[in-house]
Design a protein around this motif. Structure first.
Motif, PDB file in Angstrom:
ATOM      1  N   ILE A 288      59.121  -2.506   9.009  1.00 26.01           N
ATOM      2  CA  ILE A 288      57.991  -2.692   8.084  1.00 26.01           C
ATOM      3  C   ILE A 288      56.702  -2.220   8.733  1.00 26.01           C
ATOM      4  N   GLY A 289      56.465  -2.634   9.987  1.00 27.24           N
ATOM      5  CA  GLY A 289      55.231  -2.277  10.663  1.00 27.24           C
ATOM      6  C   GLY A 289      55.092  -0.796  10.910  1.00 27.24           C
ATOM      7  N   ILE A 290      56.172  -0.151  11.322  1.00 27.97           N
ATOM      8  CA  ILE A 290      56.116   1.288  11.620  1.00 27.97           C
ATOM      9  C   ILE A 290      55.826   2.093  10.364  1.00 27.97           C
ATOM     10  N   GLY A 298      40.317   6.219   3.523  1.00 25.83           N
ATOM     11  CA  GLY A 298      39.169   5.353   3.813  1.00 25.83           C
ATOM     12  C   GLY A 298      39.186   4.719   5.192  1.00 25.83           C
ATOM     13  N   ASP A 299      40.233   4.946   5.989  1.00 27.98           N
ATOM     14  CA  ASP A 299      40.301   4.344   7.325  1.00 27.98           C
ATOM     15  C   ASP A 299      39.207   4.912   8.224  1.00 27.98           C
ATOM     16  N   ARG A 300      38.568   4.017   9.005  1.00 33.72           N
ATOM     17  CA  ARG A 300      37.507   4.457   9.911  1.00 33.72           C
ATOM     18  C   ARG A 300      38.070   5.256  11.082  1.00 33.72           C
ATOM     19  N   SER A 301      39.277   4.902  11.526  1.00 33.51           N
ATOM     20  CA  SER A 301      39.920   5.602  12.641  1.00 33.51           C
ATOM     21  C   SER A 301      41.413   5.332  12.586  1.00 33.51           C
ATOM     22  N   GLY A 302      42.145   6.031  13.458  1.00 35.19           N
ATOM     23  CA  GLY A 302      43.582   5.803  13.526  1.00 35.19           C
ATOM     24  C   GLY A 302      43.907   4.386  13.946  1.00 35.19           C
ATOM     25  N   MET A 303      43.015   3.734  14.698  1.00 33.93           N
ATOM     26  CA  MET A 303      43.263   2.369  15.168  1.00 33.93           C
ATOM     27  C   MET A 303      43.337   1.388  14.009  1.00 33.93           C
ATOM     28  N   GLN A 304      42.565   1.631  12.957  1.00 29.46           N
ATOM     29  CA  GLN A 304      42.587   0.729  11.804  1.00 29.46           C
ATOM     30  C   GLN A 304      43.962   0.744  11.142  1.00 29.46           C
ATOM     31  N   SER A 305      44.530   1.925  11.011  1.00 25.43           N
ATOM     32  CA  SER A 305      45.858   2.042  10.412  1.00 25.43           C
ATOM     33  C   SER A 305      46.925   1.393  11.294  1.00 25.43           C
ATOM     34  N   ILE A 306      46.806   1.587  12.613  1.00 22.02           N
ATOM     35  CA  ILE A 306      47.772   0.999  13.542  1.00 22.02           C
ATOM     36  C   ILE A 306      47.678  -0.520  13.522  1.00 22.02           C
ATOM     37  N   ASN A 307      46.452  -1.044  13.508  1.00 19.52           N
ATOM     38  CA  ASN A 307      46.265  -2.500  13.434  1.00 19.52           C
ATOM     39  C   ASN A 307      46.882  -3.075  12.164  1.00 19.52           C
ATOM     40  N   ARG A 308      46.768  -2.333  11.074  1.00 16.93           N
ATOM     41  CA  ARG A 308      47.320  -2.798   9.803  1.00 16.93           C
ATOM     42  C   ARG A 308      48.836  -2.968   9.925  1.00 16.93           C
ATOM     43  N   GLY A 309      49.500  -1.988  10.537  1.00 16.96           N
ATOM     44  CA  GLY A 309      50.943  -2.079  10.714  1.00 16.96           C
ATOM     45  C   GLY A 309      51.335  -3.219  11.633  1.00 16.96           C
ATOM     46  N   PHE A 310      50.561  -3.411  12.708  1.00 18.80           N
ATOM     47  CA  PHE A 310      50.869  -4.486  13.673  1.00 18.80           C
ATOM     48  C   PHE A 310      50.738  -5.854  13.026  1.00 18.80           C
ATOM     49  N   PHE A 311      49.633  -6.095  12.330  1.00 18.84           N
ATOM     50  CA  PHE A 311      49.414  -7.412  11.735  1.00 18.84           C
ATOM     51  C   PHE A 311      50.395  -7.696  10.598  1.00 18.84           C
ATOM     52  N   THR A 444      59.312 -10.141  18.638  1.00 15.52           N
ATOM     53  CA  THR A 444      59.412  -9.647  17.264  1.00 15.52           C
ATOM     54  C   THR A 444      58.408  -8.544  16.989  1.00 15.52           C
ATOM     55  N   THR A 445      57.380  -8.426  17.817  1.00  7.68           N
ATOM     56  CA  THR A 445      56.379  -7.363  17.635  1.00  7.68           C
ATOM     57  C   THR A 445      56.655  -6.154  18.518  1.00  7.68           C
ATOM     58  N   VAL A 446      57.701  -6.212  19.358  1.00  9.07           N
ATOM     59  CA  VAL A 446      57.898  -5.170  20.361  1.00  9.07           C
ATOM     60  C   VAL A 446      58.137  -3.796  19.743  1.00  9.07           C
ATOM     61  N   GLY A 447      58.860  -3.731  18.620  1.00  8.55           N
ATOM     62  CA  GLY A 447      59.105  -2.425  18.003  1.00  8.55           C
ATOM     63  C   GLY A 447      57.809  -1.694  17.701  1.00  8.55           C
ATOM     64  N   VAL A 448      56.831  -2.397  17.150  1.00 11.11           N
ATOM     65  CA  VAL A 448      55.525  -1.784  16.854  1.00 11.11           C
ATOM     66  C   VAL A 448      54.742  -1.558  18.139  1.00 11.11           C
ATOM     67  N   ILE A 449      54.851  -2.477  19.088  1.00 11.12           N
ATOM     68  CA  ILE A 449      54.128  -2.335  20.354  1.00 11.12           C
ATOM     69  C   ILE A 449      54.573  -1.077  21.095  1.00 11.12           C
ATOM     70  N   VAL A 450      55.884  -0.825  21.152  1.00 12.70           N
ATOM     71  CA  VAL A 450      56.385   0.377  21.814  1.00 12.70           C
ATOM     72  C   VAL A 450      55.885   1.629  21.090  1.00 12.70           C
ATOM     73  N   ALA A 451      55.852   1.584  19.776  1.00  8.94           N
ATOM     74  CA  ALA A 451      55.335   2.717  19.008  1.00  8.94           C
ATOM     75  C   ALA A 451      53.872   2.974  19.355  1.00  8.94           C
TER      76      ALA A 451
END
Length: 783
Positions: A288-290, A298-311, A444-451
């Motif tokens: 789901i996160g990936i 409308g994202d300010r940066s790539g980090m915003q999109s990544i944070n969305r997937g992580f949360f 449970t967050t490791v899959g997204v963390i590794v990505a």
């Protein structure tokens, strides 16, 4: 610590039909993760590779990375073979366990190697595609490809880690916890070697390239005229992709080992199965996160999109774990089978809250690390401002930032451990299991963390290929610069979370270590309260008033410092060799600066390869031999204290090194974006120097402490019964203990001496003989 009066970790009986079916389901879901990885591979490979020049540069990076990894595995196969037979020789309940422990040691090492190799092989093909996407489609498409590449590595990490643990449980059932010690040790040992070797390679090339190219010649970071640029890009992959992927895989495996060992004691059969169900949920939420990381306009940066997937992944994990806990576990302790935890409390609530604590710790560390390393926040901006007064103040501000952030991270991790401990309601065994469950919650967050981690080097390489090819300009080039800065932040975040898993796993493994001592004492025919057992200095409480224990504590803390110093010094020596080789080429090959001649890239790749493989031996031997030396010389009490010292110091040191390095790197990016004078200014040169200091901090020594802690814990767990056997009763043999300890100390001393003698010494330039250069043994010769 667990008191000796509490029940020991008795083997669970064979799994019942329903539980056995659930473990089979876990294995199937783990294999499904690999299928998802295959889908992502096809998507990444379908993307455009850009121009012919870009393809040529990417091909050189692929060739160098593949050659390095092949040579590294040949070297590590020797260590694996020796460890296999040593595990066979160590005491165990029976030969079935001994053989299984050794075989699954190889499987754990093999899975760790596969995870690292897959991550690197796809990363060296995705980097050019990210550069092409930035050139042809823009930021959103480039971000998506880079993160989907990381998603492949994430799926392999959770898939192989969970599959390996499930296979052990299916094959060994009640004896699985003991066999899993070998699986975790194999994953941890190989990951540590890959982390150290890859880290030395990547930072030797990076520091050498920066010192000659940026500082001395005033050319850009990835200028094709710099002979170290290809090695630098190769290093990003063998260090940050292969090394970190293997590192996070072993975090996953070792955390499962601790959870299953303690779960068997605390919850019986349910405790053997539930710790597998939680990471199974993590596989689903990682998908789901990936896929949620799909940048929007409308994202300010790539980090915003990544944070969305992580949360989103973290929130989904909480919901699904709640469903699993209430559907699978009984509502009272009396409903547990073969469990030692018979106190009051609801197992469903205890398990769920424990997992939630782990997820909250992951989210909090993600935010805290991002604050201290992201260009959008004050700490990095302040480091950038200090560049106006020179390199010294840049270094001082980065060190102070790292020291401060380490305190907050340690307190956060400590709060998580203590919160889980309180859930035990007075039962230390149950409390330790809650700590282990918090670790599985974090998993449970490791899959997204590794990505997120793989996203960093892929973006870095993409920018390097773009710059070297000269085919990416204007807005596309700025897109890649921004993605590189985001990648620096994501790498720092993953290192913070990796050290959190190390602390949670190490704390949980203390229970396993104590139980190994308790069982060994019982097998010798002594009660825990006897005066003879008391001579072990380990009555379930680490009494630092005993000088032997205090010495063990100090040695454990000191080993972390020595390990870090050896790793940083290894980078310094290897980088020195790179500096002299790049200088030689600029001096002796006409036309390099004019762009009419091609540098000899392969020579720098060869220097980094040979030096990194040579230098990884000493830190590796230190990690394995130090617990043996302490345990057999000072006793199991001192060994337990040794682990406590290593965990406490290692936590602070790892976060300090990672966050200081990340802040220096992004402060440099801040100046390159036009602040404080921009590229070419005095401020820029000051941040370059800060970044070169930070490179071995954040990418070699810092992240290597994570597997170091777990290797030392598992070595201690494996040798504890042998130490007790040679300390008590008829088998007591101080002479043999002394010989083993002396041999371990001599191996460490010899390895350190051999490393230290390889100093950089430059002979004066001889008339008409060119510029001195370094050979691979640290000596010099005239070029």
């Amino acid at each position: 610590m667990l008191r000796l009066s509490e029940p020991t970790l008795a083997a669970a009986p064979s799994l019942s039909g329903g539980n056995f079916t659930l473990v089979i389901l876990v294995a199937i879901v783990a294999l499904a993760a690999l299928a998802v990885a295959g889908y992502l591979v096809r998507e990444v490979n379908a993307a455009s590779e850009g121009t012919e020049k870009m393809k040529e540069i990417a091909g050189a990076v692929q060739e160098g990375a593949t050659a390095y990894l092949a040579r590294q595995f040949r070297t590590l196969s020797i260590f694996a073979a020796v460890a296999f037979f040593l595990l066979l020789a160590l005491p165990a309940d029976n030969w079935n366990v001994r053989i299984g422990r050794s075989v699954f040691f190889l499987l754990g090492a093999g899975f760790s190697a596969v995870t690292g190799t897959v991550g690197m092989r796809l990363a060296v093909r995705a980097n050019v595609r990210v550069a092409a996407a930035a050139r042809e489609s823009g930021a959103n498409r480039a971000t998506r490809i880079a993160f989907r590449t990381g998603g492949v590595v994430g799926m392999f990490t959770v898939g192989l880690g969970l599959f390996g643990a499930a296979i052990v449980v299916i094959a060994y059932q009640g004896e699985a916890p003991k066999v899993l010690e070998g699986f975790g040790f194999g994953a941890a040992l190989l990951a540590m070697f890959m982390r150290v070797g890859g880290g030395i390679f990547t930072k030797a090339a990076d520091v050498g390239a920066d010192l000659v190219g940026k500082v001395e010649k005033g050319i850009p970071e990835d200028d094709p005229r710099n002979a170290a640029t290809i090695a630098d890009n190769v290093g990003d992959n063998v260090g940050d992709c292969a090394g970190m992927a293997a590192d996070l895989f072993e975090s996953y495996a070792v955390m499962l080992v601790a959870a299953l060992i303690l779960g068997t004691a605390a919850f019986g059969n349910q405790g053997l199965v539930f710790p597998l169900l939680v990471p199974m949920v993590g596989v689903l939420t990682a998908v789901i996160g990936i896929f949620a990381v799909n940048p929007r306009p409308g994202d300010r940066s790539g980090m915003q999109s990544i944070n969305r997937g992580f949360f989103l992944s973290a929130a989904a994990s909480v919901v699904l774990v709640a469903v699993v806990a209430f559907a699978y576990l009984p509502s009272s302790m009396s409903g547990l089978t073969n469990a030692t935890a018979r106190g009051t409390g609801d197992p469903q609530v205890i398990a769920l809250v424990s997992v939630i604590i782990g997820i909250v710790v992951a989210v909090a560390i993600q935010q805290l690390t991002g604050y201290f390393t992201d260009t959008a926040f004050r700490p990095v901006k302040d480091v950038g401002k200090t560049s106006l007064t020179g390199a010294a103040t840049v270094i001082l501000s980065g060190i102070s930032l790292g020291l401060e952030s380490a305190v907050y991270s340690a307190m956060l991790i400590g709060a998580g451990v203590f919160g889980a401990y309180l859930l035990g309601g007075g039962s230390i065994m149950l409390s330790l299991f809650c700590v282990a469950l918090a670790g599985t919650g974090l998993l449970t967050t490791v899959g997204v963390i590794v990505a997120m981690d793989t996203f960093g080097p892929v973006s870095d390489n993409a920018q390097g290929i773009a710059e070297m090819s000269g085919d990416v300009h204007g807005e596309a080039a700025q897109v890649l610069t921004s993605l590189d800065a985001v990648g620096n932040t994501t790498k720092a975040i993953t290192k913070g979370i990796a050290i959190a898993t190390a602390v949670l796993a190490a704390t949980a493994l203390f229970g396993s270590f104590q139980d190994a001592v308790t069982q060994a004492v019982a097998q010798k025919g002594y009660s825990p309260s006897s005066s003879v057992a008391g001579d072990l200095q380990y009555l379930g409480i680490l009494n630092v008033a005993d000088p032997r224990n205090l010495v063990g504590l100090l040695i454990g803390a000191a080993v972390v410092f020595l390990f870090s110093g050896l790793a940083i010094n290894a980078v310094s020596r290897a980088a020195g060799a790179v500096v002299f080789e790049v200088r030689r080429q600029f001096a002796e090959i006409p036309g390099i600066m004019e762009g009419t001649a091609r540098p000899e890239y392969g020579r720098v790749v060869d220097i980094c390869t040979r030096d990194s493989l040579r230098e990884l031996v000493t830190p590796g031997l230190l990690a394995v031999m130090a617990p043996i030396a302490v345990g057999f010389s000072l006793g199991v009490g001192a060994l337990g204290s040794y682990l406590a010292g290593a965990i406490g110091t290692g936590t602070l040191m790892a976060v300090f090194l990672a966050n200081s390095g990340g802040a220096w790197d992004n402060a440099k990016k801040l100046v390159e974006d036009g602040h404080h004078g921009g590229k070419g200014s005095d401020a820029h040169e000051a941040t370059i120097i800060g970044d070169t200091v930070g490179d071995p901090f954040k990418d070699t020594a810092g992240p290597a402490i994570n597997p170091l802690i777990k290797v030392m814990n598992l070595v201690s767990l494996l040798v504890a019964p042998a130490i007790v056997g040679l300390s008590l009763g008829t088998g007591s043999n101080p002479a043999v203990r002394g010989l083993i300890a002396a041999a371990a100390f001599l191996i460490i001393a010899g390895a350190v001496w051999n490393s230290k003698r390889k100093s950089i010494a430059v002979k004066p330039e001889l008339p008409n003989q060119g510029t001195p250069s370094l050979d691979h043994d640290g000596a010099t010769s005239a070029a």
